[in-house]
Design an enzyme around this catalytic site. Sequence first.
Site, PDB file in Angstrom:
ATOM      1  N   LYS A  11       0.678  -1.285   0.273  1.00  0.00           N
ATOM      2  CA  LYS A  11      -0.517   0.340   0.119  1.00  0.00           C
ATOM      3  C   LYS A  11       0.742   1.743  -0.416  1.00  0.00           C
ATOM      4  O   LYS A  11       1.890   1.567  -0.695  1.00  0.00           O
ATOM      5  CB  LYS A  11      -0.898  -0.286   1.592  1.00  0.00           C
ATOM      6  CG  LYS A  11      -1.597  -1.461   1.128  1.00  0.00           C
ATOM      7  CD  LYS A  11      -2.791  -0.584   2.004  1.00  0.00           C
ATOM      8  CE  LYS A  11      -4.081  -2.497   1.552  1.00  0.00           C
ATOM      9  NZ  LYS A  11      -5.267  -1.947   2.146  1.00  0.00           N
ATOM     10  N   HIS A  93      -7.930  -2.334  -7.694  1.00  0.00           N
ATOM     11  CA  HIS A  93      -7.940  -2.375  -5.524  1.00  0.00           C
ATOM     12  C   HIS A  93      -8.666  -1.878  -5.184  1.00  0.00           C
ATOM     13  O   HIS A  93      -9.179  -0.646  -5.542  1.00  0.00           O
ATOM     14  CB  HIS A  93      -6.685  -1.899  -5.024  1.00  0.00           C
ATOM     15  CG  HIS A  93      -6.502  -2.385  -3.821  1.00  0.00           C
ATOM     16  ND1 HIS A  93      -6.977  -2.239  -2.671  1.00  0.00           N
ATOM     17  CD2 HIS A  93      -5.653  -3.436  -3.160  1.00  0.00           C
ATOM     18  CE1 HIS A  93      -6.653  -2.511  -1.767  1.00  0.00           C
ATOM     19  NE2 HIS A  93      -5.857  -3.401  -1.714  1.00  0.00           N
ATOM     20  N   GLU A 141     -12.573  -8.768  -1.857  1.00  0.00           N
ATOM     21  CA  GLU A 141     -11.482  -8.303  -1.300  1.00  0.00           C
ATOM     22  C   GLU A 141     -12.611  -7.964  -0.522  1.00  0.00           C
ATOM     23  O   GLU A 141     -12.907  -6.494  -0.399  1.00  0.00           O
ATOM     24  CB  GLU A 141     -10.733  -7.488  -1.080  1.00  0.00           C
ATOM     25  CG  GLU A 141      -9.235  -8.094  -1.245  1.00  0.00           C
ATOM     26  CD  GLU A 141      -7.343  -7.605  -1.476  1.00  0.00           C
ATOM     27  OE1 GLU A 141      -7.580  -8.111  -0.227  1.00  0.00           O
ATOM     28  OE2 GLU A 141      -7.859  -5.923  -1.861  1.00  0.00           O
ATOM     29  N   ILE A 146     -11.179  -5.127   4.842  1.00  0.00           N
ATOM     30  CA  ILE A 146     -10.064  -4.895   4.935  1.00  0.00           C
ATOM     31  C   ILE A 146      -8.904  -4.023   6.353  1.00  0.00           C
ATOM     32  O   ILE A 146      -9.568  -2.695   6.603  1.00  0.00           O
ATOM     33  CB  ILE A 146      -9.643  -4.100   3.712  1.00  0.00           C
ATOM     34  CG1 ILE A 146      -9.885  -4.661   2.374  1.00  0.00           C
ATOM     35  CG2 ILE A 146      -8.608  -2.608   3.633  1.00  0.00           C
ATOM     36  CD1 ILE A 146     -10.060  -3.953   1.170  1.00  0.00           C
TER      37      ILE A 146
END
Length: 222
Positions: A11, A93, A141, A146
């Site tokens: 990230k 993402h 996800e 998360i």
Amino acid sequence: MDSPLIVVNFKTYAQGTGEAAVGIATACRDVAEEAGVTIGVAPQLCDIYRVSSQVDVPVYAQHVDGVSPGSNTGHVMASCVQQAGAVGSLINHSERRLNLADIEASVRAARAEGLTTIVCTNNIPTTAAAAALDPEYVAVEPPELIGTGVPVSQADPDVVRGSVEAVKKINPDVQVLCGAGISRGEDLIAAMELGSVGVLLASGIVKAEDPRSALEDLVSQL
Ligand code: G3P
């Protein structure tokens, strides 16, 4: 049980930026070698070359755009990422969402450069849509999990099972990863028992006090 694919997303964590990215990538390489598994890393774009030139580890971009050489200031071109040493890319993402047409263009551009594509999704319907675009992997996800440390395999096993089922029907060539809240060996095993072939994870490793021992724990039950 087949050997899993594990991808650690750095990230924009300070702990995974610049020289620190090289440190975590080195730990990933060492633990992967010891455990006989594949651990890829997804550092920030500016760190791809630094990591790939110093550490023998599969490097993934965090994002790639569907642009060709030309006038596209600020975009990320697949060929540049590939020349920097990446072997693949995350696409879509949940912290870098794209619309469907852009996802398709990114997958196409990445594939044209021989990059492995991992399209991230947030639920079963988006997993099904992503599978139709023929990436190598989809990574489901749920965004609400998360960074929580609560593993998707425990909090929402149905989204993993349902994604695996949906992908089988739509495009059986695509493999399913899952992510969100994964950090322990038992989380990885549970994810694989639900039908995924591996995991995409971040904070449990990158923000750990000792990333190397967090990685050792992750692979300890294989
Ligand atoms: O890309 C992986 C990520 O979004 C999951 O994050 O911190 O829950 O492992 P984390």
